[in-house]
Design a protein around this motif. Structure first.
Motif, mmCIF file in Angstrom:
data_model
loop_
_atom_site.group_PDB
_atom_site.id
_atom_site.type_symbol
_atom_site.label_atom_id
_atom_site.label_comp_id
_atom_site.label_asym_id
_atom_site.label_seq_id
_atom_site.Cartn_x
_atom_site.Cartn_y
_atom_site.Cartn_z
ATOM 1 N N PHE A 107 0.836 -1.201 0.000
ATOM 2 C CA PHE A 107 0.000 0.000 0.000
ATOM 3 C C PHE A 107 0.872 1.253 0.000
ATOM 4 O O PHE A 107 0.654 2.189 -0.793
ATOM 5 C CB PHE A 107 -0.913 -0.014 1.220
ATOM 6 C CG PHE A 107 -1.696 1.250 1.418
ATOM 7 C CD1 PHE A 107 -2.796 1.534 0.634
ATOM 8 C CD2 PHE A 107 -1.319 2.163 2.393
ATOM 9 C CE1 PHE A 107 -3.518 2.705 0.815
ATOM 10 C CE2 PHE A 107 -2.026 3.335 2.573
ATOM 11 C CZ PHE A 107 -3.139 3.614 1.790
ATOM 12 N N PHE A 108 1.865 1.298 0.892
ATOM 13 C CA PHE A 108 2.771 2.443 0.928
ATOM 14 C C PHE A 108 3.515 2.598 -0.397
ATOM 15 O O PHE A 108 3.726 3.711 -0.887
ATOM 16 C CB PHE A 108 3.787 2.286 2.067
ATOM 17 C CG PHE A 108 3.203 2.384 3.444
ATOM 18 C CD1 PHE A 108 2.031 3.076 3.683
ATOM 19 C CD2 PHE A 108 3.835 1.771 4.517
ATOM 20 C CE1 PHE A 108 1.487 3.159 4.963
ATOM 21 C CE2 PHE A 108 3.309 1.856 5.804
ATOM 22 C CZ PHE A 108 2.130 2.551 6.015
ATOM 23 N N SER A 109 3.941 1.468 -0.971
ATOM 24 C CA SER A 109 4.722 1.503 -2.206
ATOM 25 C C SER A 109 3.901 2.073 -3.357
ATOM 26 O O SER A 109 4.368 2.931 -4.115
ATOM 27 C CB SER A 109 5.217 0.099 -2.559
ATOM 28 O OG SER A 109 6.026 -0.430 -1.526
ATOM 29 N N ASP A 131 1.996 -1.550 -8.065
ATOM 30 C CA ASP A 131 0.635 -1.901 -7.666
ATOM 31 C C ASP A 131 0.660 -2.458 -6.243
ATOM 32 O O ASP A 131 1.687 -2.912 -5.758
ATOM 33 C CB ASP A 131 0.026 -2.930 -8.618
ATOM 34 C CG ASP A 131 0.827 -4.230 -8.655
ATOM 35 O OD1 ASP A 131 1.993 -4.210 -8.203
ATOM 36 O OD2 ASP A 131 0.307 -5.253 -9.127
ATOM 37 N N ALA A 132 -0.480 -2.366 -5.586
ATOM 38 C CA ALA A 132 -0.573 -2.853 -4.201
ATOM 39 C C ALA A 132 -0.889 -4.348 -4.208
ATOM 40 O O ALA A 132 -1.946 -4.791 -3.748
ATOM 41 C CB ALA A 132 -1.631 -2.070 -3.448
ATOM 42 N N TRP A 133 0.055 -5.152 -4.686
ATOM 43 C CA TRP A 133 -0.147 -6.592 -4.824
ATOM 44 C C TRP A 133 0.087 -7.285 -3.490
ATOM 45 O O TRP A 133 1.194 -7.327 -2.975
ATOM 46 C CB TRP A 133 0.829 -7.130 -5.878
ATOM 47 C CG TRP A 133 0.644 -8.586 -6.203
ATOM 48 C CD1 TRP A 133 -0.306 -9.132 -7.011
ATOM 49 C CD2 TRP A 133 1.446 -9.678 -5.731
ATOM 50 N NE1 TRP A 133 -0.162 -10.499 -7.079
ATOM 51 C CE2 TRP A 133 0.907 -10.873 -6.297
ATOM 52 C CE3 TRP A 133 2.555 -9.777 -4.888
ATOM 53 C CZ2 TRP A 133 1.450 -12.123 -6.051
ATOM 54 C CZ3 TRP A 133 3.091 -11.033 -4.633
ATOM 55 C CH2 TRP A 133 2.542 -12.191 -5.216
ATOM 56 N N ARG A 145 9.461 -8.057 -6.276
ATOM 57 C CA ARG A 145 8.100 -7.890 -6.807
ATOM 58 C C ARG A 145 7.396 -6.719 -6.140
ATOM 59 O O ARG A 145 6.602 -6.001 -6.779
ATOM 60 C CB ARG A 145 7.317 -9.189 -6.573
ATOM 61 C CG ARG A 145 5.814 -9.100 -6.902
ATOM 62 C CD ARG A 145 5.594 -8.822 -8.373
ATOM 63 N NE ARG A 145 4.176 -8.732 -8.714
ATOM 64 C CZ ARG A 145 3.431 -7.635 -8.571
ATOM 65 N NH1 ARG A 145 3.967 -6.530 -8.087
ATOM 66 N NH2 ARG A 145 2.142 -7.645 -8.929
ATOM 67 N N TRP A 146 7.647 -6.506 -4.873
ATOM 68 C CA TRP A 146 7.013 -5.409 -4.154
ATOM 69 C C TRP A 146 7.651 -4.049 -4.455
ATOM 70 O O TRP A 146 7.176 -3.033 -3.966
ATOM 71 C CB TRP A 146 7.058 -5.692 -2.649
ATOM 72 C CG TRP A 146 5.868 -6.471 -2.170
ATOM 73 C CD1 TRP A 146 4.774 -6.833 -2.891
ATOM 74 C CD2 TRP A 146 5.653 -6.965 -0.838
ATOM 75 N NE1 TRP A 146 3.886 -7.518 -2.107
ATOM 76 C CE2 TRP A 146 4.395 -7.616 -0.840
ATOM 77 C CE3 TRP A 146 6.397 -6.922 0.336
ATOM 78 C CZ2 TRP A 146 3.868 -8.222 0.297
ATOM 79 C CZ3 TRP A 146 5.869 -7.524 1.467
ATOM 80 C CH2 TRP A 146 4.621 -8.170 1.455
ATOM 81 N N GLY A 147 8.738 -4.042 -5.235
ATOM 82 C CA GLY A 147 9.305 -2.773 -5.657
ATOM 83 C C GLY A 147 10.556 -2.350 -4.918
ATOM 84 O O GLY A 147 10.772 -1.152 -4.698
ATOM 85 N N LEU A 148 11.399 -3.328 -4.535
ATOM 86 C CA LEU A 148 12.629 -2.989 -3.816
ATOM 87 C C LEU A 148 13.465 -1.970 -4.583
ATOM 88 O O LEU A 148 13.910 -0.959 -4.030
ATOM 89 C CB LEU A 148 13.447 -4.263 -3.574
ATOM 90 C CG LEU A 148 14.864 -4.072 -3.018
ATOM 91 C CD1 LEU A 148 14.822 -3.422 -1.645
ATOM 92 C CD2 LEU A 148 15.606 -5.407 -2.956
ATOM 93 N N VAL A 149 13.686 -2.215 -5.877
ATOM 94 C CA VAL A 149 14.539 -1.333 -6.668
ATOM 95 C C VAL A 149 13.896 0.045 -6.806
ATOM 96 O O VAL A 149 14.546 1.076 -6.592
ATOM 97 C CB VAL A 149 14.817 -1.953 -8.056
ATOM 98 C CG1 VAL A 149 15.629 -0.990 -8.913
ATOM 99 C CG2 VAL A 149 15.541 -3.283 -7.911
ATOM 100 N N GLN A 150 12.604 0.084 -7.139
ATOM 101 C CA GLN A 150 11.928 1.369 -7.322
ATOM 102 C C GLN A 150 11.853 2.164 -6.024
ATOM 103 O O GLN A 150 11.864 3.390 -6.039
ATOM 104 C CB GLN A 150 10.516 1.143 -7.862
ATOM 105 C CG GLN A 150 10.459 0.518 -9.243
ATOM 106 C CD GLN A 150 10.402 -1.010 -9.193
ATOM 107 O OE1 GLN A 150 10.959 -1.618 -8.266
ATOM 108 N NE2 GLN A 150 9.732 -1.616 -10.162
#
Length: 425
Positions: free
Chosen positions: A211-213, A221-223, A277-282
């Motif tokens: 959600f925060f990401s 996306d909030a996957w 997948r949750w966006g570590l790099v971004q």
């Protein structure tokens, strides 16, 4: 007339997170400073009196001494929103919080007594007060949960289960201290690290990190499928069972060692993939978000290291190749970093301040990461170079304490001062 912007004790009652986080931060600073002094004294050959095993005292304080207090602040800040209930009053939490803080003060007095019987009796009394306080918190949380009529109570329910398990584990540990049974204390404490502290962190991470990401980085996306949460529950329940087994079994069956190594290794790889997948790099472009993601990444690293260590043992190699490195990757890395990030976020967001990690917090976070790495390297070097291992353990303890003292001083001040935006809370 100029507004009063000084620190006032009564302002801790303006919101649940203020009172609970203030108590937690006080305990975090005290425990961290104590452990740094213990390691520095040991490195200099200064003899200290111990009424109980240092590892027993360390594990109890680091597991139960401050994390549950931070949980209280979060549960009675986010909990009412999750459950659709009225906001909680901070004053209602004063008695159970005070019981826990006083209990830990008593327990710490018992640690360095000259007589083990003194340590057992007084330490158990202190832990009994902590159990009483934590039971009072759980009773209030379960009452709020039972009164809720929202359709989705999955996350609050998993958190409630974890908290009840923590209460049981703490009571068992208190009994172990009273009986002078370190293996019982060890088993209960390490089981609580996974089935209580870790489970609560992972449940909150499942709900909040995506959600925060998505809110901070529009490309994400909030996957967070529900099956993923049940995977978390299974992993932490399994590790809690392994921790309890380690305390009572000197040598695990070979087939169990192989199964444990495979499960931990594959889970660690899966969690690292999930972090991506949750966006570590971004997330690295947004400091506060990066802290959350990097903290979660340590969970995958810790389980992967544990899997490697158990795989080597199952193959007939060193029974604990990496020593305590997997445990500290999990505790200092995942739990410590995530605590640092979550408490910073709540303190900013509910304190009327910019929701961001400034240079001060960002630098402290990276000092924390260096302390984690130092502790892991010390564990690996314990056989090859005892002197370097002792020095690195002391450096890690001092680094951890320095971060906690500086970080705690800032936010401890915030909790007793008015919100800069003039709003209540």
């Amino acid at each position: 007339m100029r507004p009063d912007t000084g620190w006032r004790f009564n302002r801790l009652f303006d919101a649940p997170h203020r009172l609970a986080f203030a108590a937690a931060t006080w305990m975090l600073m005290l425990i961290s400073l104590w452990w740094a002094m213990v390691n520095l004294a040991g490195g200099e050959g200064v003899a200290m009196h111990w009424a109980m095993a240092p590892a027993t005292a360390h594990s109890l304080l680091m597991t139960f001494g401050f994390m549950p207090l931070y949980f209280i602040g979060f549960l009675f800040t986010a909990g009412p929103k999750w459950l659709g209930r009225p906001a909680a009053a901070a004053r209602d939490l004063l008695a159970p919080l005070a019981a826990q803080v006083v209990g830990w003060m008593v327990f710490m007095l018992a640690i360095h007594g000259r007589d083990p019987v003194f340590g057992q009796s007084v330490g158990a009394i202190g832990l009994g007060a902590v159990v009483f306080g934590w039971a009072g918190v759980i009773r209030r949380y379960l009452s709020m949960w039972a009164a809720s009529r929202v359709a989705d109570r999955v996350h609050p329910t998993v958190v409630a289960v974890g908290c009840v398990f923590g209460l049981i584990a703490l009571a068992v540990a208190a009994a172990g201290v009273a009986m002078g049974d370190p293996p019982l204390v060890h088993g209960a404490t390490h089981a609580a690290l996974w089935g209580f502290v870790g489970l609560v962190f992972a449940t909150v991470a499942h709900r909040m990190i995506p959600f925060f990401s998505a809110a901070a980085v529009p490309s994400l996306d909030a996957w967070r499928p529900l099956w993923l949460l049940w995977c978390f529950v299974a992993v932490f329940a399994l590790e809690a069972a392994f921790a309890a087994l380690d305390a009572v079994a000197t040598i695990a069956p070979h087939s169990l060692q192989i199964g444990r190594a495979a499960a931990e290794g594959l889970t660690g790889i899966g969690l690292l993939a999930l972090a991506v997948r949750w966006g570590l790099v971004q997330s690295l472009r947004v400091r506060l978000l990066a802290m959350l993601h990097l903290g979660f990444t340590w969970l995958g690293i810790g389980l992967l290291l544990s899997g490697v260590s158990h795989a080597v043992a199952a193959a007939g190699g060193a029974p604990a190749l990496l020593g305590l490195a997997p445990l500290h990757a999990y505790t200092m890395g995942f739990l410590g970093s995530t605590m640092f990030a979550m408490v910073t976020r709540v303190s900013c967001g509910h304190g009327g301040r910019t929701l961001a990690a400034d240079d001060f917090v960002w630098r402290l976070f990276w000092v924390l990461q260096l302390a984690i790495v130092a502790r892991l390297v010390a564990a690996v070097l314990r056989e090859a170079s005892a002197a370097w291992s002792v020095a690195l353990i002391a450096a890690a303890a001092v680094g951890w304490a320095g971060v906690c003292l500086a970080w705690g001083a800032r936010y401890g001040h915030w909790y007793g001062t008015p919100r800069p935006d003039g709003r209540p809370g």
